[in-house]
Enzyme design. Structure first.
Site, PDB file in Angstrom:
ATOM      1  N   PHE A 137     -36.426 -28.809  33.875  1.00 16.95           N
ATOM      2  CA  PHE A 137     -35.790 -27.574  33.401  1.00 16.95           C
ATOM      3  C   PHE A 137     -35.960 -26.468  34.452  1.00 16.95           C
ATOM      4  CE2 PHE A 137     -36.212 -23.486  31.059  1.00 16.95           C
ATOM      5  CZ  PHE A 137     -34.883 -23.382  30.674  1.00 16.95           C
ATOM      6  N   GLN A 138     -34.864 -25.854  34.816  1.00 16.49           N
ATOM      7  CA  GLN A 138     -34.822 -24.773  35.811  1.00 16.49           C
ATOM      8  C   GLN A 138     -35.378 -25.197  37.170  1.00 16.49           C
ATOM      9  OE1 GLN A 138     -36.421 -21.178  33.928  1.00 16.49           O
ATOM     10  NE2 GLN A 138     -34.352 -20.678  33.239  1.00 16.49           N
ATOM     11  N   MET A 159      -9.781  -2.287  49.710  1.00  9.65           N
ATOM     12  CA  MET A 159      -9.628  -2.810  51.074  1.00  9.65           C
ATOM     13  C   MET A 159      -8.725  -4.041  51.094  1.00  9.65           C
ATOM     14  SD  MET A 159     -10.189  -2.308  54.168  1.00  9.65           S
ATOM     15  CE  MET A 159     -11.621  -1.420  54.775  1.00  9.65           C
ATOM     16  N   GLU A 183     -31.406 -10.538  39.376  1.00  7.28           N
ATOM     17  CA  GLU A 183     -32.167 -10.804  40.604  1.00  7.28           C
ATOM     18  C   GLU A 183     -31.417 -10.357  41.850  1.00  7.28           C
ATOM     19  OE1 GLU A 183     -31.794 -12.963  38.169  1.00  7.28           O
ATOM     20  OE2 GLU A 183     -33.801 -13.610  37.523  1.00  7.28           O
ATOM     21  N   LYS A 240     -45.715 -23.941  39.817  1.00  8.77           N
ATOM     22  CA  LYS A 240     -46.489 -23.301  38.744  1.00  8.77           C
ATOM     23  C   LYS A 240     -47.955 -23.731  38.793  1.00  8.77           C
ATOM     24  CE  LYS A 240     -45.919 -22.006  33.932  1.00  8.77           C
ATOM     25  NZ  LYS A 240     -45.040 -22.083  32.759  1.00  8.77           N
TER      26      LYS A 240
HETATM   27  C1  LIG Z   1     -19.229 -10.050  46.755  1.00 14.30           C
HETATM   28  C2  LIG Z   1     -17.927  -9.816  47.437  1.00 14.30           C
HETATM   29  N1  LIG Z   1     -16.780 -10.302  46.913  1.00 14.30           N
HETATM   30  C3  LIG Z   1     -15.603 -10.076  47.524  1.00 14.30           C
HETATM   31  C4  LIG Z   1     -15.543  -9.357  48.690  1.00 14.30           C
HETATM   32  C5  LIG Z   1     -14.205  -9.146  49.405  1.00 14.30           C
HETATM   33  N2  LIG Z   1     -13.889  -7.692  49.437  1.00 14.30           N
HETATM   34  C6  LIG Z   1     -14.094  -6.923  50.528  1.00 14.30           C
HETATM   35  S1  LIG Z   1     -13.689  -5.335  50.293  1.00 14.30           S
HETATM   36  C7  LIG Z   1     -13.151  -5.651  48.736  1.00 14.30           C
HETATM   37  C8  LIG Z   1     -12.580  -4.562  47.873  1.00 14.30           C
HETATM   38  C9  LIG Z   1     -13.610  -3.566  47.455  1.00 14.30           C
HETATM   39  O1  LIG Z   1     -13.079  -2.788  46.422  1.00 14.30           O
HETATM   40  P1  LIG Z   1     -13.844  -1.530  45.879  1.00 14.30           P
HETATM   41  O2  LIG Z   1     -15.255  -1.860  45.624  1.00 14.30           O
HETATM   42  O3  LIG Z   1     -13.100  -0.948  44.746  1.00 14.30           O
HETATM   43  O4  LIG Z   1     -13.841  -0.548  47.141  1.00 14.30           O
HETATM   44  P2  LIG Z   1     -12.593   0.089  47.930  1.00 14.30           P
HETATM   45  O5  LIG Z   1     -12.173  -0.876  48.980  1.00 14.30           O
HETATM   46  O6  LIG Z   1     -11.507   0.341  46.927  1.00 14.30           O
HETATM   47  O7  LIG Z   1     -13.138   1.338  48.511  1.00 14.30           O
HETATM   48  C10 LIG Z   1     -13.304  -7.012  48.413  1.00 14.30           C
HETATM   49  C11 LIG Z   1     -12.912  -7.630  47.124  1.00 14.30           C
HETATM   50  C12 LIG Z   1     -16.760  -8.891  49.213  1.00 14.30           C
HETATM   51  N3  LIG Z   1     -16.825  -8.219  50.364  1.00 14.30           N
HETATM   52  N4  LIG Z   1     -17.929  -9.105  48.565  1.00 14.30           N
END
Ligand SMILES: Cc1ncc(C[n+]2csc(CCOP(=O)(O)OP(=O)(O)O)c2C)c(N)n1
Length: 616
Positions: A143-144, A514, A81, A193
């Site tokens: 349920f749910q 990042m 979803e 429902k």
């Molecule tokens: C759902 C979610 N979980 C955690 C984060 C924290 N976060 C921000 S950037 C990042 C790293 C992203 O890594 P990647 O997708 O490999 O991209 P890159 O930065 O290496 O280009 C994280 C974990 C987020 N923004 N969203």
């Protein structure tokens, strides 16, 4: 290649065609309908043609009815979803229309929470439809059963729990009206429902009942006193800038923005969501501000004397430490949502209006005057840009590996340059900032990303929605190896739907890049929880019946992009880039945007908290 199950075929499983119930012409008495049939007809009346979702127990009556209307309502079965919600967002962001996603009660509904929050933060028009347990069981932990209206109160413009089917025609009209009017956003309709199963004669003329909801529209008059005050400030300014945000794109006001900038000789800065509002090569176009903004842009903001913010909400990624933002400027803020004005940054002239009429009115009110002083200002900014040579400086950075991230973006830019039939959907992380900085954005709605919520996993499903919205364009996904793995299950949906216009570029650095960058720059290189492995992404694509490429040398990047583009199907390119490249400039968290780092600090920071296991 992809397998199509013919999900949109207009035939029953027995091979007989089923005629959908005719939607009564105006003036004809409507026949009795089930609530679920009314839901379908309400969607058709709102011009919905595509919906993204997953069925389940409490939403089954709606899916049962959907079968009869399938020639007019296409349902895309997603794999999660969250993907359905982001797909609906991508559809909305590409078209400006309301996106629709569907989930069953309980986990189906809670899986929609992330895209709903994402749409809330980025002002994306979305209607989420969820099934709910029968009204007799509400509040019994059936349920749910999950209180999804309670959960989504802070992240929706409005939500409805419908237990009485006769309310459905009015509720659907209200929901779509709220989602698309004013600052667009998400609305949730939770329908028990029994309400979906109830039979009744719908009253399509029941008026909307939304006391207190009076959003601004493009037709509304703009406060002329405020417009005159803004025009006067801009006329007298010696060092003005315009900050253009998402509101300009949402309002379709790019022409008005450019006209005002050219008339008054004012340089334009585009936020992450404003990219494409002003062509990158326009002489007055400066680029992106903020945490990863260009040096000359952030310095221009810190030196300007008047700042006209149109349709951006002063996100902290733009302002840095808000109290230090644009310290010498008088600030004019145009926003369709009055609550955004003065929320984070002091405002001298407040204009609650849609961007298009507001920009037009300022242009009319602005006396034609000398722009000599402005030219000096523009030259000053351009001199800063030349000094820092952001784009050139970045691409000339030494190659420390056979494939650097900037090689990927160079090759993409070269492929995009002579084409206009593309959009890019980015995920969240380093690749998102590189794409914003290094690709040439010239047209609105070509850059789609998750800005306010920063939702990893957004890009692939959102691109799927954008691809379905506009099959004539190629939708490029730019995603990290981390974010890709969060929603890569939607490759199966892309394959099932037979989409040929989605191309995926994974900037694969083997890290949650990042976060690793912050750990390197600010936490003494303590790479806690960031090294990342993954499957062979090209093989994963092939396993879905799609095309996969692997690139680990800069020399091969352009050919891979061309091959993916020309391939008549969805393709995934795994770009295995240098693992520890960083995004610069960077404004450390909580600092003023003038305080940028252009390279790692000479003395690396050490963790503030000593290890409890350190030897005494
Ligand atoms: C759902 C979610 N979980 C955690 C984060 C924290 N976060 C921000 S950037 C990042 C790293 C992203 O890594 P990647 O997708 O490999 O991209 P890159 O930065 O290496 O280009 C994280 C974990 C987020 N923004 N969203």
């Amino acid at each position: 290649m992809s397998r199509s199950t013919g999900s949109t075929a207009v035939r029953s499983t027995a091979g007989r065609s089923i005629a959908p119930p005719a939607i009564p012409a105006p003036g004809h008495a409507p026949a009795s309908r089930t609530g679920a049939q009314v839901m379908c007809e309400a969607l058709i009346r709102e011009n919905v043609s595509v919906m993204f979702g997953i069925p389940g127990g409490c939403i089954m009556p709606f899916y049962h009815a959907m079968w009869e209307y399938r020639a007019r309502l296409r349902h895309v079965l997603c794999r999660h979803e969250q993907g359905a919600g982001h797909a609906a967002e991508g559809f909305a962001r590409a078209t400006g229309q309301v996106g629709v996603c569907i989930g069953t009660s309980g986990p189906g509904a809670t899986n929609l929470v992330t895209p709903i929050a994402d749409a809330w933060m980025d002002g994306t028009p979305l209607v989420a439809i969820t099934g709910q347990v029968p009204s007799a069981l509400l509040g019994t932990d059936a349920f749910q059963e999950t209180d999804i209206t309670g959960i989504t109160v802070p992240i929706t413009k409005h939500n409805f729990l419908v237990t009485n089917a006769t309310e459905l025609p009015r509720v659907f009209r209200e929901a779509f009206h709220i989602a698309r009017s004013g600052r667009p956003g998400p609305v949730l309709i939770d329908i028990t429902k029994d309400a979906q199963l109830a039979r009744f004669v719908p009253d399509w003329d029941e008026p909307m009942d939304l006391p207190g909801y009076r959003p601004m529209s493009q037709r509304d008059d703009v406060d002329q006193a405020a417009i005159r005050a803004a025009a006067q400030l801009l006329q007298d300014a010696r060092r003005p800038v315009i900050l253009a945000g998402n509101g300009v794109i949402q309002s379709g006001a790019t022409r008005e923005l450019r006209a005002l900038a050219e008339q008054a000789g004012i340089p334009v800065i585009s936020t992450l969501h404003g990219l494409g509002a002003m062509p990158h090569d326009h002489p007055l176009s400066l680029g992106m501000p903020g945490m990863h903004g260009w040096v000359h842009v952030n310095r221009a903001i810190q030196a300007c004397d008047v700042l006209l913010n149109v349709g951006s909400r002063f996100d902290d990624r733009v302002t840095g430490k808000a109290s230090t933002f644009a310290p010498h400027a008088q600030i004019i803020h145009i926003d369709i949502d009055g609550a955004e004005i003065g929320k984070l940054v002091r405002t001298d002239v407040k204009i609650v209006a849609d961007a298009k009429p507001a920009l037009r009115s300022i242009a009319v009110a602005l006396p034609v005057g000398s722009t000599v002083a402005r030219q000096a200002w523009i030259h000053e900014i351009l001199a800063m840009r030349d000094e820092h040579q952001p784009r050139q400086g970045y691409t000339r950075r030494e190659r420390t590996a056979p494939l650097m991230p900037h090689d990927v973006f160079d090759a993409m830019n070269a492929a995009f340059r002579d084409r206009s039939d593309w959009r890019v959907v980015t995920d969240v992380g380093q690749h998102q900032m590189w794409a914003a900085q290094l690709l040439d954005w010239s047209r609105p709605r070509t850059h789609i990303t998750s800005g306010g919520a920063g939702t990893m996993g957004f890009a692939l499903p959102a691109a799927m929605g954008a691809a379905i919205a506009d099959p004539s364009r190629t939708i490029w996904v730019v995603v990290g190896d981390g974010g890709f793995q969060m929603t890569s299950c939607e490759l199966a949906t892309i394959a099932q739907e037979g989409l040929t216009n989605v191309k995926v570029a994974i900037v694969n650095n083997g890290y949650l890049g990042m976060v690793r960058q912050w750990q390197q720059l600010f936490e003494g290189k303590r790479y806690s929880g960031t090294p990342l492995t993954g499957p062979d992404f090209a093989k994963l694509a092939e396993a879905h019946g799609l095309r996969g490429f692997t690139v680990d040398d800069a020399a091969d990047a352009p050919a891979a992009i061309e091959a993916a583009w020309k391939y008549r199907g969805c393709a995934v390119i795994d770009f295995r880039v240098e693992r520890e490249a960083n995004v610069f400039p960077i404004v450390p968290a909580g600092q003023a945007i003038g305080d940028m780092l252009m390279a790692p600090p000479a003395t690396p920071a050490v963790p503030a908290v000593p290890s409890p296991f350190a030897q005494a």
